[in-house]
Design an enzyme around this catalytic site. Structure first.
Site, PDB file in Angstrom:
ATOM      1  N   LYS A  27       0.841  -1.203   0.000  1.00 35.42           N
ATOM      2  CA  LYS A  27       0.000   0.000   0.000  1.00 35.42           C
ATOM      3  C   LYS A  27       0.878   1.255   0.000  1.00 35.42           C
ATOM      4  O   LYS A  27       1.883   1.320   0.731  1.00 35.42           O
ATOM      5  CB  LYS A  27      -0.898  -0.009   1.242  1.00 35.42           C
ATOM      6  CG  LYS A  27      -1.884   1.150   1.314  1.00 35.42           C
ATOM      7  CD  LYS A  27      -2.807   0.982   2.524  1.00 35.42           C
ATOM      8  CE  LYS A  27      -3.840   2.100   2.627  1.00 35.42           C
ATOM      9  NZ  LYS A  27      -4.754   1.902   3.784  1.00 35.42           N
ATOM     10  N   SER A  38      -9.591   2.213   2.928  1.00 33.19           N
ATOM     11  CA  SER A  38      -8.670   2.940   2.069  1.00 33.19           C
ATOM     12  C   SER A  38      -7.681   2.038   1.345  1.00 33.19           C
ATOM     13  O   SER A  38      -7.016   2.482   0.415  1.00 33.19           O
ATOM     14  CB  SER A  38      -7.907   3.970   2.915  1.00 33.19           C
ATOM     15  OG  SER A  38      -7.057   3.306   3.836  1.00 33.19           O
ATOM     16  N   SER A  60      -9.851  -0.417   7.140  1.00 35.86           N
ATOM     17  CA  SER A  60      -9.311  -0.150   5.800  1.00 35.86           C
ATOM     18  C   SER A  60      -8.676  -1.345   5.107  1.00 35.86           C
ATOM     19  O   SER A  60      -8.385  -1.281   3.913  1.00 35.86           O
ATOM     20  CB  SER A  60      -8.294   0.985   5.856  1.00 35.86           C
ATOM     21  OG  SER A  60      -8.969   2.209   5.993  1.00 35.86           O
TER      22      SER A  60
END
Ligand SMILES: [Zn+2]
Lengths: 491, 486
Positions: A81, A156, A180
């Site tokens: 990420k 996210s 997330s």
């Protein structure tokens, strides 16, 4: 887009590498090629890291030729990420405020992954600095759900979820503050684990809400989470909140006998606002567990319904402070043509931060201000304590708690975008475990009639990730929907 | 004006601790390195970097707390103090707020009296001592209209020592600060160097009508970096407020800066502009728990404090408060004095006189520490004994003192080597006296004419003629006798 071809599992790739049927360099190239072919539509990857990947793959292949192997991750492509810093690689957290920023050091999780032989091929897309539930608030543009590109992948860590669902790589790292990892995993039909708070070092993770943030593994299958989780877990002298506790053995995370297990089901799991098709998948899971000899009983989490309100006080409060360092002075974006220090801050920050981040900074600044601290922050801290105690009481009676991960399947990308409150409610099931610091797993649990994935969440007592992974793997072994790929070459 | 108004002063003193590494990272704290050379991701506040607490700081904080009689909390909490400044890398300072490491102590200190008044001892309450990190430094003289930031100092450990508003004059404030400096040096936790910023002081100053208990509105005067400026800035602020009140004005609650060049304070920000620091517990750092081993290490640093030591000497040895203050100020000197008292068979006033008069003068001239002097206390004691026994004169004693420095010889050896043994033999003395009277007939006549003051001149000549060896007491008797005889 969906095709019934399962993406290769980690075990398959790992065996192929071991037997010499693949090279790390070949897998790396296949991942980069697949990203190049598919990501124009998905936008799950912010940038690839071909040089770094080539070096890691070459080192892995050299080891293999010497007859050495570091473990199941050695030579396997992984995506990270874009909120987790990599030395020398532009890492901007999908924010304009960090444009051009290259960290001088690797996050501990990145260093540990590479020490385990993994080949990091790129950074995945996300909501700016980890704030959002749909991967729409990204300086690199919104990400699409591979099962239906009109829909959100969740957020996210939507980029990581979409990337593994699309088979770019068998593994990805996400980060989870209020859900997330779990919520996008559910919406993209993959597995994701939020470890216990303090299980994985946060060193190098760009902080959103420090008391909640955790890095965790995402993969098409629960079983594949295990080696990734084990490689990044464990104490770190550079993170004072990371606990020096033994990392679970792989054998303890393997599929276990379910008979004798007690699973708690809160009433809210089937409550108002939960999509009927999600409830149907939950009921199917309950029936499955009961069929294996596990007991499913109702548990009470009386304060869990306050979780979202509590979270949207505490997380922005911490974020408002954590994001103060993005001031245009030492790194990242600096506004031009300013004439005073105050103007430098104001302009750099209003040009650099997107709307959701600004909203949370303002909210956080407000709840911490001296006149309102007690009413908001103080109250939220007390509620957090009550939620943690609810879980403790529940775990005196049950081994795990089962809920939907997200109250709905993936929604259309043009929905909810202008309605932050509706967006915040997407995290209603994931937030309580985050506030209590507990480990939680989202596992694939089937599809809606329209073919959208549904995920279920299992929560365990602190540092009992092994229990989650072994029960999750057992559930997965008994079903055939885990690891289905939305995209793939025709057989 | 000040007959009517009573000043009320409280101090917030920042003490820079002398740890080798910073409070939340491993970077060096050495002073004077090239800009930004002692930095890392943590003290630069880079994304993802986290603080890890240096326990040595807690040990030092606990030592100061114990020395000042504070409650030292077994559990204390880190807080973030949020504000924007270019030299504050994270946009917040890690500090302590609601639960600091130490609370509720007291500090005793000397106060210079007004002219003619004695030095006295006073006491102020300590409200709290907390730990925090320092910020960096902005450099504004960079040229090209640019300001630059040096973050070497960012993350250097500080203690903030907050007094109650118990001080009543600029002299008391200066005395408090000097005592605090002396204590941190005694404990070995700070060099207390105000020029290098190891000790920085903010003063809260207010006035109230004498006899009143309620506090007036206070102004905070910031960044006082020398003892002199502390006293001057507070004096200035008291006068400013007194004038304002006399004219019927009101004191605004505000923060003021002292300009040492113009000797004035001026507004930095008013109450309306005051910062809201939005304190909250730092989620990156678990609460700090002090274990028994750490408290033991803190306790091992303790020693009798300077003022307490001085008060004991006044009682035990009859020293003047002034001498006792001088001798107690530095731990090395105080311990030297005590060793000299031990080694000397006689009243403590004698070593006090020698150390204040000779030893400290010598140290001042050389700008050296007592350890570097090269004179063990037992050798000084032997020299003092020789003088007290009239074996040598006190002026010869000073010669021997000078000769003792930087070698290992015993005072007795040096007296013999230098031939400084006093002449007490009456025959020899009388011969010298007679010779002097012969050599200075006019002065002898003056004496006999009734101007007895001339005796000192003649004594001087006797000492000179004897090469400093004449026993002054016997010699002056012999001189007087001889002059009176003839
Ligand atoms: Zn550092």
């Amino acid at each position: 887009m969906r095709a019934p071809l399962p993406a290769p599992t980690l075990a398959e790739l790992s065996t192929a590498l071991e037997e010499g049927r693949h090279s790390a360099a070949g897998l790396k190239q296949a991942a980069l090629d697949r990203i190049a072919a598919l990501d124009g539509e998905l936008n799950a990857v912010i940038r690839t890291t071909p040089e770094r990947a080539a070096a890691a793959a070459a080192a892995s292949d050299a080891r293999r030729e010497r007859g050495e192997r570091l473990g199941p991750l050695d030579g396997v492509p992984v995506l990270v990420k874009g909120l987790i810093g990599m030395a020398g690689v532009e890492t901007d957290g999908a924010s304009k405020i960090l444009a051009g920023y290259r960290p001088p050091y690797d996050a501990t999780a990145v260093a540990r992954l590479e020490a385990a032989g993994a080949v990091i091929v790129g950074q995945t897309n996300l909501d700016e600095l980890g704030m959002g539930s749909a991967t729409v608030f990204s300086a690199h543009g919104a990400c699409a759900n591979p099962w239906d590109p009109e829909r959100t992948p969740g957020g996210s860590s939507g980029g990581s979820a979409a990337a593994v669902a699309a088979g770019y790589a068998p593994l990805a790292l996400g980060t989870d503050t209020g859900g997330s990892i779990r919520q996008p995993a559910a919406l993209c039909g993959v597995a994701g684990l939020k470890p216990s708070y303090g299980r994985v070092s946060r060193r190098g993770l760009f902080a959103f809400a420090s008391s909640l943030d955790q890095i965790g593994p995402m993969a098409p299958r629960v079983a594949d989470l295990v080696p990734l989780f084990r490689s990044i877990a464990g104490g770190d002298p550079l993170d004072a909140t990371c606990r020096e506790l033994p990392v679970p053995e792989a054998a303890d995370c393997a599929p276990s006998e379910l008979a004798g297990l007690t699973i708690g089901l809160p009433a809210a799991a089937r409550g108002e606002g939960v999509d009927s098709e999600v409830i149907a998948r939950l009921d199917a899971a309950v029936a499955f567990f009961e069929g294996t000899g596990a007991r499913v009983r109702e548990v009470e989490l009386p304060h869990a319904e306050l979780g979202v309100a509590c979270y949207y006080v505490l997380a922005p409060a911490e974020a408002s402070s954590n994001l103060s360092r993005y001031d245009g002075v030492r790194f990242g974006r600096r506004a031009q043509g300013v004439t005073s220090l105050g103007e430098l801050y104001a302009r750099s920050r209003s040009e650099g931060f997107g709307p959701e981040v600004q909203r949370r900074i303002l909210l956080g600044t407000f709840v911490l201000s001296s006149g309102y601290y007690e009413a908001y922050y103080g109250t939220a801290q007390r509620v957090r304590g009550l939620i943690a105690r609810d879980f403790e009481a529940a775990f005196a009676q049950v081994d795990l708690i089962l809920t939907p991960t997200s109250p709905t399947p993936a929604w259309r990308r043009d929905e909810k975008q202008d309605d932050p409150l509706a967006m915040y409610l997407a995290d209603v099931f994931t937030i309580p475990a985050s506030l209590a610091g507990l480990p939680a797993l989202s596992l694939p649990a089937g599809f809606t009639a329209a073919g959208l994935p549904v995920g279920l969440q299992l929560v365990a007592p602190a540092f009992q990730e092994a229990r989650l992974l072994s029960v999750g793997s057992a559930f997965e072994d008994a079903h055939d929907f885990a690891g289905l790929a939305p995209v793939g070459e025709e057989a | 004006m000040l007959e009517r108004w009573e000043p009320v002063i409280g101090l917030e003193v920042h003490v820079q601790l002398s740890t080798r590494s910073k409070i939340f990272c491993g970077c060096s704290t050495a002073f004077g390195a090239p800009a930004n050379s002692h930095t890392c991701p943590t003290c630069l506040g880079l994304p993802g970097a986290l603080p890890v607490f240096n326990l040595r700081v807690a040990e030092m904080a606990a030592a100061l707390g114990l020395a000042l009689g504070c409650e030292v909390r077994e559990r204390s909490v880190w807080a973030r103090k949020n504000y924007f400044y270019a030299d504050l890398p994270k946009g917040y300072q890690i500090s302590q707020f609601a639960e600091p490491i130490c609370e509720h102590g007291a500090l005793r200190f000397f106060v210079d009296g007004d002219e003619g008044e004695e030095v006295r001892v006073a006491e102020a309450s300590i409200v709290r001592i907390h730990m925090e990190e320092d910020a960096g430094k902005s450099v504004h003289d960079g040229g090209g209209g640019h300001s630059r930031v040096d973050l070497n100092r960012a993350g250097v450990p500080l203690l903030e020592v907050v007094s109650a508003p118990d001080l009543r004059s600029p002299e008391e404030a200066a005395g408090y600060l000097k005592a605090l400096r002396s204590i941190v040096r005694y404990l070995g936790i700070s060099d207390g160097n105000m020029q290098e910023g190891s000790l920085r002081c903010d003063a809260n100053v207010s006035l109230r009508p004498r006899g009143e208990r309620a506090l007036g509105t206070r102004a905070e005067v910031k960044n006082l970096n020398s003892f002199r400026f502390v006293a001057k800035a507070i004096t200035h602020e008291i006068l400013r407020q007194a004038e304002l009140l006399e004219e019927g004005g009101v004191v605004e609650q505000e923060t003021r800066l002292y300009d040492s060049e113009r000797d004035e304070t001026r507004t930095m920000r008013s109450k309306e502009e005051a910062e809201d620091y939005r304190y909250f517990p730092d989620p990156d750092l678990p609460p700090l728990h002090l274990d028994a081993a750490l408290l033991e290490r803190a306790r091992a640093r303790l020693t009798e404090l300077p003022v307490q030591r001085a008060e004991r000497w006044v009682a035990e040895h009859g020293l003047s408060v002034e001498d006792a203050r001088t001798l107690s100020n530095e731990r090395g000197v105080a311990e030297y004095f005590e060793a000299a008292v031990q080694a000397f068979d006689g009243p403590g006033a004698v070593p006090a006189k020698w150390i204040v008069g000779e030893v400290l003068r010598e140290l001042g001239e050389r700008n050296a520490s007592i350890e570097a002097l090269g004179l063990a206390p037992d050798r000084l004691a032997e020299l003092m004994a020789l003088v007290e026994a009239d074996t040598i004169s006190s002026s010869a004693g000073k010669q021997v003192f000078a000769a003792l420095l930087g070698n290992e010889k015993r005072p007795r050896e040096l007296v013999a080597e230098l031939g400084l043994e006093q002449v007490s033999d009456s025959g020899a003395l009388e011969a010298v006296v007679a010779q002097v009277i012969r050599d200075f007939p006019d002065q002898a006549a003056t004496y006999r004419g009734g101007k007895k003051g001339i005796l000192a001149f003649l004594m001087g000549q006797v000492m000179k003629a004897s090469g400093g060896k004449a026993n002054p007491k016997l010699a002056s008797e012999a001189l007087r006798q001889k002059l009176e005889e003839e």
